[in-house]
Scaffold this active site. Structure first.
Site, PDB file in Angstrom:
ATOM      1  N   GLU A  50      -3.639   7.306  -5.199  1.00 33.43           N
ATOM      2  CA  GLU A  50      -3.478   6.570  -6.726  1.00 33.43           C
ATOM      3  C   GLU A  50      -4.789   6.780  -6.997  1.00 33.43           C
ATOM      4  OE1 GLU A  50      -3.389   2.142  -6.486  1.00 33.43           O
ATOM      5  OE2 GLU A  50      -1.736   2.720  -5.535  1.00 33.43           O
ATOM      6  N   HIS A  68      -0.105  -0.179 -10.317  1.00 33.59           N
ATOM      7  CA  HIS A  68      -1.094  -1.054  -9.261  1.00 33.59           C
ATOM      8  C   HIS A  68      -1.377  -2.221  -9.968  1.00 33.59           C
ATOM      9  CE1 HIS A  68      -3.354  -1.175  -5.248  1.00 33.59           C
ATOM     10  NE2 HIS A  68      -2.974  -2.443  -5.623  1.00 33.59           N
ATOM     11  N   ARG A  76       0.949  -1.114  -0.039  1.00 28.94           N
ATOM     12  CA  ARG A  76       0.104   0.044   0.018  1.00 28.94           C
ATOM     13  C   ARG A  76       0.876   1.243  -0.099  1.00 28.94           C
ATOM     14  NH1 ARG A  76      -3.478  -2.557  -1.640  1.00 28.94           N
ATOM     15  NH2 ARG A  76      -5.657  -2.858  -0.799  1.00 28.94           N
TER      16      ARG A  76
END
Length: 335
Positions: A272, A291, A243
């Site tokens: 993000e 991601h 994270r």
């Protein structure tokens, strides 16, 4: 006869590569819902009024206010491992079941991406490619790398993914691996030939590569900040596929500017998605992927299956693999 309604919220990948939508459509009405990542809780509750199940992405946040204003949702299923965007205490209080994808479903994909990022940073893969594209092949002497058998890799978090990352670095590359995870017995770490440490500071002072695999909690929020960067070796490689909020990015930028950090390789960034003007992107020795660590066909198939099975098991009164919250007084499914 009325059927349950299922909202797939902000997940671009759910059901795209599998028959997950079709399987859920056999038991209920499935609707894709797109909302701003920072949508207010009251507005989110209104948008999801009348839905019974939510297939949730990393955004938006399902806060206490959401559960106060929405009385139709009986279950939130995270299409992923982390559930830090769900107020689980509030969910339990309001009788809403919360589940997530069990960690083993994403284990291999995220571990492989972690190693790929680390190798890319250690061997200047991205930077050197950019130089070649710019016609600067002759400057290759800038890109002298390091070999893993001579390095110490520090793994923060020894769960499903962290343990696999440690195994790959130790058994696949022969690196020395030190592990910090206060919730894992030291003997479990030693079983893989790795060395447990009792304090994060011990890991940071030893590691040439630091890779983060901790769950985001109030305790781990920005666990790497100025104090921690000061403890690290000069030229350290930092990798994060967990994270973004585990790192204080303002401090990270500061230590990149100082030249103390060798390279940073991230698959996750706080706030993000980020734009091309993000401060981290101005550094040549920073790699950011969007991601995608769990984006393999195998992992996405497993994630979809876990979500579908969770909802079907709820409807069938069966145990749910990956359950996070199972309230004593669950909400009634009102069709």
């Amino acid at each position: 006869m009325a059927r349950p309604r299922i909202a797939v919220v902000n997940s671009k990948s759910f059901g795209v590569y599998t028959d997950a939508i079709e399987r859920l459509s056999s038991v209920g009405e499935v609707v894709r819902v797109e909302v701003p990542k920072d949508i207010g809780s009251a507005e989110l509750a209104a948008r999801l009024k009348g839905f019974h199940f939510v297939v949730a992405s990393v955004t938006p946040r399902y806060s206490r206010e959401f559960f106060e204003y929405n009385n139709s949702v009986v279950m939130i299923v995270r299409h992923g491992i982390g559930y830090d965007n769900v107020d689980v205490a509030a969910a339990e209080e309001f009788g809403v079941v919360v589940s997530r994808v069990p960690g083993w479903r994403e284990r291999e994909a995220v571990a492989e991406h972690t190693v790929a990022l680390a190798l890319s940073a250690l061997r200047h893969v991205v930077r050197s490619y950019i130089y070649v594209k710019a016609g600067r092949w002759g400057e290759r002497a800038k890109f002298i790398g390091r070999e893993l058998p001579n390095l110490t890799v520090g793994v923060v978090g020894f769960g499903n993914i962290g343990s696999r990352v440690a195994e790959i670095f130790r058994k696949g590359f022969g690196a020395r691996v030190v592990v910090y995870d206060p919730y894992v017995p030291p003997e479990r770490v030693r079983e893989l030939g790795c060395e447990p440490v009792g304090r994060l500071e011990e890991l940071l002072t030893q590691a040439d590569v630091v890779t983060l695999h901790a769950v985001l909690t109030p305790e781990t929020y920005r666990m790497l900040g100025r104090r921690e960067f000061e403890l690290m070796k000069e030229g350290v490689i930092i990798v994060n596929t967990a994270r973004g909020e585990l790192i204080d990015e303002e401090a990270l930028v500061e230590y990149l500017q100082k030249g103390r950090i060798g390279a940073v390789a991230l698959d996750v960034v706080e706030g993000e998605p980020i734009g091309s003007d993000h401060p981290l992107l101005k550094f040549e020795n920073v790699i950011v992927t969007p991601h995608i660590a769990a984006y393999t066909y195998e992992a996405l198939r497993g994630m979809d299956e876990a979500v579908v099975e969770a909802i079907l098991n709820y409807l069938g009164g069966r145990p749910i693999d990956g359950v996070v919250v199972l309230p004593k007084n669950p909400r009634k499914l009102k069709l």
